[in-house]
Design a protein around this motif. Structure first.
Motif, PDB file in Angstrom:
ATOM      1  N   LYS A 245     -24.387  23.058 -43.276  1.00 36.06           N
ATOM      2  CA  LYS A 245     -24.583  23.381 -41.858  1.00 36.06           C
ATOM      3  C   LYS A 245     -26.072  23.575 -41.657  1.00 36.06           C
ATOM      4  O   LYS A 245     -26.682  24.446 -42.284  1.00 36.06           O
ATOM      5  N   GLN A 246     -26.661  22.741 -40.782  1.00 30.33           N
ATOM      6  CA  GLN A 246     -28.105  22.769 -40.571  1.00 30.33           C
ATOM      7  C   GLN A 246     -28.470  22.778 -39.098  1.00 30.33           C
ATOM      8  O   GLN A 246     -29.575  22.402 -38.723  1.00 30.33           O
ATOM      9  N   ALA A 247     -27.521  23.192 -38.246  1.00 26.21           N
ATOM     10  CA  ALA A 247     -27.798  23.228 -36.813  1.00 26.21           C
ATOM     11  C   ALA A 247     -26.843  24.196 -36.134  1.00 26.21           C
ATOM     12  O   ALA A 247     -25.799  24.554 -36.685  1.00 26.21           O
ATOM     13  N   SER A 248     -27.219  24.590 -34.931  1.00 22.65           N
ATOM     14  CA  SER A 248     -26.389  25.456 -34.106  1.00 22.65           C
ATOM     15  C   SER A 248     -26.661  25.119 -32.650  1.00 22.65           C
ATOM     16  O   SER A 248     -27.764  24.703 -32.299  1.00 22.65           O
ATOM     17  N   SER A 249     -25.654  25.314 -31.813  1.00 21.49           N
ATOM     18  CA  SER A 249     -25.738  24.871 -30.418  1.00 21.49           C
ATOM     19  C   SER A 249     -25.396  25.991 -29.451  1.00 21.49           C
ATOM     20  O   SER A 249     -24.477  26.760 -29.700  1.00 21.49           O
ATOM     21  N   GLY A 250     -26.119  26.040 -28.346  1.00 18.41           N
ATOM     22  CA  GLY A 250     -25.848  26.999 -27.289  1.00 18.41           C
ATOM     23  C   GLY A 250     -26.103  26.372 -25.941  1.00 18.41           C
ATOM     24  O   GLY A 250     -26.730  25.321 -25.840  1.00 18.41           O
TER      25      GLY A 250
ATOM     26  N   SER B 214     -25.365  13.486 -30.460  1.00 17.85           N
ATOM     27  CA  SER B 214     -25.176  12.387 -31.402  1.00 17.85           C
ATOM     28  C   SER B 214     -24.245  12.779 -32.552  1.00 17.85           C
ATOM     29  O   SER B 214     -24.084  13.965 -32.875  1.00 17.85           O
ATOM     30  N   LYS B 215     -23.711  11.772 -33.186  1.00 17.32           N
ATOM     31  CA  LYS B 215     -22.870  11.973 -34.365  1.00 17.32           C
ATOM     32  C   LYS B 215     -23.687  12.661 -35.473  1.00 17.32           C
ATOM     33  O   LYS B 215     -23.183  13.555 -36.154  1.00 17.32           O
ATOM     34  N   ALA B 216     -24.940  12.257 -35.633  1.00 20.37           N
ATOM     35  CA  ALA B 216     -25.796  12.840 -36.672  1.00 20.37           C
ATOM     36  C   ALA B 216     -26.015  14.339 -36.424  1.00 20.37           C
ATOM     37  O   ALA B 216     -25.928  15.152 -37.354  1.00 20.37           O
ATOM     38  N   TYR B 217     -26.301  14.713 -35.166  1.00 12.01           N
ATOM     39  CA  TYR B 217     -26.497  16.125 -34.859  1.00 12.01           C
ATOM     40  C   TYR B 217     -25.189  16.900 -35.068  1.00 12.01           C
ATOM     41  O   TYR B 217     -25.186  17.990 -35.651  1.00 12.01           O
ATOM     42  N   ALA B 218     -24.080  16.329 -34.596  1.00 14.24           N
ATOM     43  CA  ALA B 218     -22.782  16.993 -34.743  1.00 14.24           C
ATOM     44  C   ALA B 218     -22.474  17.260 -36.218  1.00 14.24           C
ATOM     45  O   ALA B 218     -21.963  18.327 -36.566  1.00 14.24           O
ATOM     46  N   ALA B 219     -22.804  16.309 -37.089  1.00 13.92           N
ATOM     47  CA  ALA B 219     -22.572  16.494 -38.524  1.00 13.92           C
ATOM     48  C   ALA B 219     -23.400  17.656 -39.062  1.00 13.92           C
ATOM     49  O   ALA B 219     -22.922  18.440 -39.890  1.00 13.92           O
ATOM     50  N   MET B 220     -24.646  17.791 -38.595  1.00 12.79           N
ATOM     51  CA  MET B 220     -25.495  18.910 -39.035  1.00 12.79           C
ATOM     52  C   MET B 220     -24.922  20.243 -38.567  1.00 12.79           C
ATOM     53  O   MET B 220     -24.966  21.232 -39.295  1.00 12.79           O
ATOM     54  N   ASP B 221     -24.412  20.280 -37.339  1.00  9.51           N
ATOM     55  CA  ASP B 221     -23.878  21.527 -36.784  1.00  9.51           C
ATOM     56  C   ASP B 221     -22.530  21.892 -37.402  1.00  9.51           C
ATOM     57  O   ASP B 221     -22.271  23.050 -37.716  1.00  9.51           O
TER      58      ASP B 221
ATOM     59  N   GLN C  24     -16.753  14.134 -41.756  1.00  7.23           N
ATOM     60  CA  GLN C  24     -15.452  13.645 -41.313  1.00  7.23           C
ATOM     61  C   GLN C  24     -15.268  13.910 -39.826  1.00  7.23           C
ATOM     62  O   GLN C  24     -15.073  15.053 -39.421  1.00  7.23           O
ATOM     63  N   GLU C  25     -15.377  12.861 -39.031  1.00  7.12           N
ATOM     64  CA  GLU C  25     -15.250  12.931 -37.574  1.00  7.12           C
ATOM     65  C   GLU C  25     -16.098  14.043 -36.952  1.00  7.12           C
ATOM     66  O   GLU C  25     -15.608  14.835 -36.153  1.00  7.12           O
ATOM     67  N   PRO C  26     -17.371  14.135 -37.310  1.00  9.03           N
ATOM     68  CA  PRO C  26     -18.174  15.264 -36.834  1.00  9.03           C
ATOM     69  C   PRO C  26     -18.319  15.322 -35.316  1.00  9.03           C
ATOM     70  O   PRO C  26     -18.253  16.412 -34.743  1.00  9.03           O
ATOM     71  N   LEU C  27     -18.496  14.193 -34.651  1.00  6.27           N
ATOM     72  CA  LEU C  27     -18.700  14.233 -33.201  1.00  6.27           C
ATOM     73  C   LEU C  27     -17.432  14.680 -32.487  1.00  6.27           C
ATOM     74  O   LEU C  27     -17.493  15.508 -31.571  1.00  6.27           O
ATOM     75  N   LYS C  28     -16.301  14.154 -32.896  1.00  4.91           N
ATOM     76  CA  LYS C  28     -15.035  14.572 -32.283  1.00  4.91           C
ATOM     77  C   LYS C  28     -14.806  16.066 -32.500  1.00  4.91           C
ATOM     78  O   LYS C  28     -14.476  16.802 -31.571  1.00  4.91           O
ATOM     79  N   LYS C  29     -15.014  16.536 -33.739  1.00  5.95           N
ATOM     80  CA  LYS C  29     -14.827  17.956 -34.040  1.00  5.95           C
ATOM     81  C   LYS C  29     -15.817  18.816 -33.260  1.00  5.95           C
ATOM     82  O   LYS C  29     -15.458  19.877 -32.740  1.00  5.95           O
ATOM     83  N   TRP C  30     -17.076  18.364 -33.188  1.00  3.91           N
ATOM     84  CA  TRP C  30     -18.094  19.132 -32.460  1.00  3.91           C
ATOM     85  C   TRP C  30     -17.708  19.247 -30.991  1.00  3.91           C
ATOM     86  O   TRP C  30     -17.722  20.339 -30.423  1.00  3.91           O
ATOM     87  N   LYS C  31     -17.380  18.102 -30.375  1.00  2.95           N
ATOM     88  CA  LYS C  31     -17.046  18.121 -28.944  1.00  2.95           C
ATOM     89  C   LYS C  31     -15.821  18.970 -28.665  1.00  2.95           C
ATOM     90  O   LYS C  31     -15.817  19.763 -27.716  1.00  2.95           O
ATOM     91  N   ASP C  32     -14.772  18.833 -29.479  1.00  5.48           N
ATOM     92  CA  ASP C  32     -13.562  19.637 -29.278  1.00  5.48           C
ATOM     93  C   ASP C  32     -13.859  21.134 -29.392  1.00  5.48           C
ATOM     94  O   ASP C  32     -13.502  21.917 -28.520  1.00  5.48           O
ATOM     95  N   ALA C  33     -14.519  21.515 -30.479  1.00  6.66           N
ATOM     96  CA  ALA C  33     -14.791  22.938 -30.715  1.00  6.66           C
ATOM     97  C   ALA C  33     -15.719  23.523 -29.661  1.00  6.66           C
ATOM     98  O   ALA C  33     -15.478  24.613 -29.129  1.00  6.66           O
ATOM     99  N   HIS C  34     -16.784  22.797 -29.328  1.00  9.93           N
ATOM    100  CA  HIS C  34     -17.765  23.339 -28.395  1.00  9.93           C
ATOM    101  C   HIS C  34     -17.264  23.315 -26.958  1.00  9.93           C
ATOM    102  O   HIS C  34     -17.574  24.220 -26.180  1.00  9.93           O
TER     103      HIS C  34
END
Length: 180
Positions: free
Chosen positions: A75-80, A126-133, A138-148
């Motif tokens: 985990k190398q990112a966080s979003s607000g 982006s998918k790359a940012y979502a993977a860092m966060d 494994q499906e980082p963008l989908k997981k990021w968008k759903d969770a956030h």
């Protein structure tokens, strides 16, 4: 009530992210020990003030899971939400700012340093940012968008607002600098 906690956290940290909560740090605690160990190994920063200590998310399972991913360097990112900074009249995170990440019980796990900050519409993450966060490939963008989306919707609903695809997200990238 939850919004008030977030505003308080934002003001306390001078930064707000969707998944972090301030942790009171006591002298002699694990955060103070971690900071002392770090500054002993890096005497060039011995005069810097100890950074804030906090945990990710709002529950034990997620806080501990995200701390472990951060320690492992996954985990190398966080979003607000940008609106949280604006509402609290707080500055956006700054490159070089250090934070002590704890587990849910407040035990220091690692020290991170901010490496990059962007403000991006939700739909352009982006998918790359979502993977860092998310700390996963494994499906980082989908997981990021759903969770956030769920988290932002819950937080915004308390003030009668709804999330939108073009809401601005503060994307903070960091690196784990201690333990080395």
């Amino acid at each position: 009530m939850q919004k008030m906690i977030w505003i308080f956290s934002l003001t306390l940290l001078a930064a707000c992210q969707n998944q972090r909560k301030a942790n009171p740090v006591q002298k002699g605690g694990t955060a103070a020990k971690m900071w002392a160990d770090f500054t002993d190994s890096h005497p060039e920063i011995k005069d810097e003030e100890m950074p804030e200590a906090w945990y990710f998310h709002d529950n034990k399972r997620d806080a501990n899971r995200l701390a472990a991913l951060t320690v492992a360097g996954r985990k190398q990112a966080s979003s607000g939400l940008y609106t949280w900074y604006r509402e609290a009249n707080a500055d956006l995170p700054k490159v070089g700012t250090k934070h002590i990440v704890t587990d849910f019980e407040g035990r220091a796990q690692c020290l991170i340093s901010v490496t990059k900050v962007d403000t991006i519409p939700f739909f352009k993450i982006s998918k790359a940012y979502a993977a860092m966060d998310m700390g996963t490939e494994q499906e980082p963008l989908k997981k990021w968008k759903d969770a956030h989306w769920k988290f932002f919707k819950s937080a915004l609903s308390e003030s009668g607002k709804e999330p939108t695809e073009d809401m601005l997200v503060v994307c903070e990238q960091f690196q784990t600098i201690w333990p080395e």
